[in-house]
Design a protein around this motif. Structure first.
Motif, PDB file in Angstrom:
ATOM      1  N   ALA A 210      41.767  34.251  23.438  1.00 59.74           N
ATOM      2  CA  ALA A 210      40.917  35.356  23.905  1.00 59.74           C
ATOM      3  C   ALA A 210      41.578  36.702  23.611  1.00 59.74           C
ATOM      4  N   ARG A 211      42.910  36.726  23.668  1.00 59.75           N
ATOM      5  CA  ARG A 211      43.608  37.984  23.355  1.00 59.75           C
ATOM      6  C   ARG A 211      43.377  38.378  21.904  1.00 59.75           C
ATOM      7  N   SER A 212      43.360  37.386  21.016  1.00 66.10           N
ATOM      8  CA  SER A 212      43.080  37.694  19.607  1.00 66.10           C
ATOM      9  C   SER A 212      41.693  38.303  19.461  1.00 66.10           C
ATOM     10  N   VAL A 248      45.451  47.723  34.662  1.00 63.65           N
ATOM     11  CA  VAL A 248      45.418  47.831  36.129  1.00 63.65           C
ATOM     12  C   VAL A 248      45.831  46.508  36.755  1.00 63.65           C
ATOM     13  N   ASP A 249      46.788  46.587  37.684  1.00 61.47           N
ATOM     14  CA  ASP A 249      47.201  45.394  38.426  1.00 61.47           C
ATOM     15  C   ASP A 249      47.708  45.830  39.798  1.00 61.47           C
ATOM     16  N   ALA A 250      47.517  44.953  40.789  1.00 59.86           N
ATOM     17  CA  ALA A 250      47.949  45.282  42.151  1.00 59.86           C
ATOM     18  C   ALA A 250      49.461  45.173  42.314  1.00 59.86           C
ATOM     19  N   ALA A 277      47.050  49.329  41.232  1.00 62.54           N
ATOM     20  CA  ALA A 277      45.911  49.571  42.127  1.00 62.54           C
ATOM     21  C   ALA A 277      45.099  48.293  42.297  1.00 62.54           C
ATOM     22  N   ASP A 278      44.280  48.284  43.335  1.00 66.28           N
ATOM     23  CA  ASP A 278      43.336  47.196  43.501  1.00 66.28           C
ATOM     24  C   ASP A 278      42.201  47.405  42.492  1.00 66.28           C
ATOM     25  N   VAL A 279      41.858  46.357  41.767  1.00 71.22           N
ATOM     26  CA  VAL A 279      40.867  46.503  40.691  1.00 71.22           C
ATOM     27  C   VAL A 279      39.502  46.931  41.242  1.00 71.22           C
ATOM     28  N   PHE A 280      39.123  46.377  42.371  1.00 70.84           N
ATOM     29  CA  PHE A 280      37.807  46.717  42.941  1.00 70.84           C
ATOM     30  C   PHE A 280      37.757  48.215  43.262  1.00 70.84           C
ATOM     31  N   LEU A 296      38.023  41.725  32.288  1.00 65.15           N
ATOM     32  CA  LEU A 296      38.147  41.274  33.683  1.00 65.15           C
ATOM     33  C   LEU A 296      38.764  39.873  33.670  1.00 65.15           C
ATOM     34  N   ASP A 297      40.028  39.776  34.050  1.00 64.76           N
ATOM     35  CA  ASP A 297      40.685  38.454  34.059  1.00 64.76           C
ATOM     36  C   ASP A 297      41.347  38.211  35.416  1.00 64.76           C
ATOM     37  N   PRO A 298      40.516  38.028  36.456  1.00 66.06           N
ATOM     38  CA  PRO A 298      41.072  37.928  37.807  1.00 66.06           C
ATOM     39  C   PRO A 298      41.784  36.607  38.067  1.00 66.06           C
TER      40      PRO A 298
HETATM   41  N1  SAH Z   1      45.250  38.941  32.327  1.00 63.29           N
HETATM   42  C1  SAH Z   1      46.600  38.533  32.604  1.00 63.29           C
HETATM   43  C2  SAH Z   1      46.689  37.466  33.666  1.00 63.29           C
HETATM   44  C3  SAH Z   1      46.036  37.810  34.976  1.00 63.29           C
HETATM   45  S1  SAH Z   1      46.681  36.961  36.345  1.00 63.29           S
HETATM   46  C4  SAH Z   1      47.291  38.104  31.322  1.00 63.29           C
HETATM   47  O1  SAH Z   1      46.654  38.057  30.266  1.00 63.29           O
HETATM   48  O2  SAH Z   1      48.494  37.817  31.357  1.00 63.29           O
HETATM   49  C5  SAH Z   1      45.976  37.842  37.660  1.00 63.29           C
HETATM   50  C6  SAH Z   1      46.647  39.168  37.971  1.00 63.29           C
HETATM   51  O3  SAH Z   1      45.792  39.841  38.917  1.00 63.29           O
HETATM   52  C7  SAH Z   1      48.000  39.094  38.646  1.00 63.29           C
HETATM   53  O4  SAH Z   1      48.931  39.842  37.878  1.00 63.29           O
HETATM   54  C8  SAH Z   1      47.823  39.732  40.035  1.00 63.29           C
HETATM   55  O5  SAH Z   1      48.915  40.548  40.415  1.00 63.29           O
HETATM   56  C9  SAH Z   1      46.588  40.570  39.842  1.00 63.29           C
HETATM   57  N2  SAH Z   1      45.713  40.808  41.007  1.00 63.29           N
HETATM   58  C10 SAH Z   1      45.264  39.921  41.904  1.00 63.29           C
HETATM   59  N3  SAH Z   1      44.359  40.487  42.742  1.00 63.29           N
HETATM   60  C11 SAH Z   1      44.246  41.780  42.356  1.00 63.29           C
HETATM   61  C12 SAH Z   1      43.458  42.880  42.788  1.00 63.29           C
HETATM   62  N4  SAH Z   1      42.594  42.764  43.805  1.00 63.29           N
HETATM   63  N5  SAH Z   1      43.583  44.051  42.143  1.00 63.29           N
HETATM   64  C13 SAH Z   1      44.444  44.198  41.111  1.00 63.29           C
HETATM   65  N6  SAH Z   1      45.194  43.174  40.636  1.00 63.29           N
HETATM   66  C14 SAH Z   1      45.104  41.994  41.245  1.00 63.29           C
END
Ligand code: SAH
Length: 393
Positions: A210-212, A248-250, A277-280, A296-298
């Protein structure tokens, strides 16, 4: 070797090579046998295979070998061969001059229930999930060393929720140790991976393909990578010529890793910015029409089917926010790694979010796991990662 006898009318799952045996399918348990011992699986006098015994569990046995003839499964040679055959697949189809990090053992996907092993350059980071694997850990270490990897690190204790009395301690399992932080290459993109402090075994190897794809859509684009962790998608976008990438990551340590990885790949002129930050909240606060590509990869919102409804709501909210903000003609990459949310349900959820946001949406690609996370055809539960690449008008 002690035997576990299966009821004659409960053979269907075994005939279909599903690797789990539920207690209800067992006619007779072994008389006195400890958790994690290896057992023969039989119906009457007929041998069906071998598995790890787990008394007291709903899944009382996890099958690692289906066979009608007696085999030596307690020897070092047996485990050497099993791990070597997983490596053969990677050697033929995964490892290149551009890629030296990959999953070596994907549990049931490599007919090895209870074991995850990820390779990061010269280092192997493993996760032991069940007692059966814990008991043969020294043989596993030798088998991996046999492939030429001298450094093996065990993450199990810290990250496995499913742990069943696993005792092998966290940390190095080999004499050769060295730094737990290594530089790896994935499709020619460089990353720092710290197996000691990193999430999971150190990196998310399951998004390589997916990264590619993100790279393919990022040239001259403004890209927002949410739930970025160490910036996997971000680095591919930068390398492909994105004008600007925001991660963005928490977790602050994840954002620090993003910055380090941007620098490692030579992007230190302001093309990349990380936000802790919180993504939401971040999606709520940001301007509309700002990004051409949004990812979006939660983390898994549903760890079990009990929380499916709540998880579905979470995915819908997240996708809805992205649909509301993405540029016209933008590309949305949206993923779910919750095993219980299958691809049909995930697509429905995203469809509802698109309808609610009043956007016209077309599916350009549907993604899954890369080939170092093979899906055991007899074990559909093995398929957990799904993604949609969408053209949003
Ligand atoms: N896309 C990444 C993997 C994602 S793993 C990759 O390619 O390597 C999920 C990530 O979401 C974790 O790093 C975690 O710290 C973060 N995370 C979890 N809940 C979050 C939130 N509400 N807001 C921001 N980041 C969050």
């Amino acid at each position: 070797m002690q035997k576990i006898y299966i009821k004659k009318n409960k053979l269907k799952a075994l005939d279909n090579r599903h690797p789990w045996i539920y207690s209800g399918a067992v006619a007779k348990m072994p008389e006195s046998l400890e958790d994690g011992e290896i057992v023969e699986i039989a119906v009457g006098e007929k041998l069906l295979g071998y598995g790890f015994y787990a008394p007291g569990n709903q899944i009382v046995c996890r099958v690692f070998e289906y066979t009608r003839r007696t085999m030596e499964v307690l020897t070092q040679e047996y485990w050497n061969e099993k791990i070597a055959s997983a490596y053969a697949l990677r050697k033929s189809h995964v490892i290149t001059e551009e890629t030296n990090c990959f999953r070596l053992i994907h549990g049931e996907g490599d007919f090895f229930p209870g074991l995850i092993a990820d390779v990061y350059n010269d280092l192997v980071s493993i996760q032991i999930l069940i007692k059966g694997v814990d008991k043969i850990a020294p043989m596993i270490v030798k088998a991996i060393q046999n492939l030429g990897f001298e450094r093996i690190y065990n993450k199990s204790k810290e990250i496995s929720k499913r742990l069943e009395n696993v005792e092998t301690p966290k940390g190095w399992l080999t004499e050769k140790q060295g730094s737990p932080k290594v530089e790896v290459l994935e499709n020619g993109v460089k990353f720092w991976v710290d197996v000691e402090t990193g999430q999971k075994t150190g990196f998310f190897l399951d998004q390589r393909d997916a990264r590619s794809l993100v790279g393919q859509y990022s040239k001259d684009k403004k890209v927002l990578n949410t739930f970025s962790y160490s910036g996997g998608f971000s680095m591919y976008a930068l390398k492909a010529g994105a004008t600007l990438v925001h991660s963005v990551d928490a977790s602050q340590s994840a954002i620090d890793l993003c910055d380090e990885n941007a620098e490692l790949n030579g992007f230190n002129n302001g093309e990349h910015t990380g936000y802790c930050a919180d993504v939401f909240d971040h999606l709520n606060a940001m301007e509309s029409n700002d990004y051409d590509v949004v990812i979006l990869d939660p983390p898994a919102f549903a760890k079990s089917s009990k929380v499916l409804t709540k998880a579905a709501r979470g995915y819908k909210q997240l996708n809805l926010k992205a649909f509301r903000k993405i540029k016209k003609g933008g590309i949305l990459f949206t993923f779910s790694c919750s095993q219980v949310v299958d691809k049909v349900l995930f697509r429905k959820i995203v469809f509802q979010a698109a309808a609610e946001a009043h956007r016209n949406v077309r599916i350009l690609h549907q993604t899954s796991q890369p080939n170092c996370h093979p899906i055991n055809i007899f074990y559909p539960e093995n398929e957990y990662l799904k993604g949609l690449v969408l053209y949003v008008e």
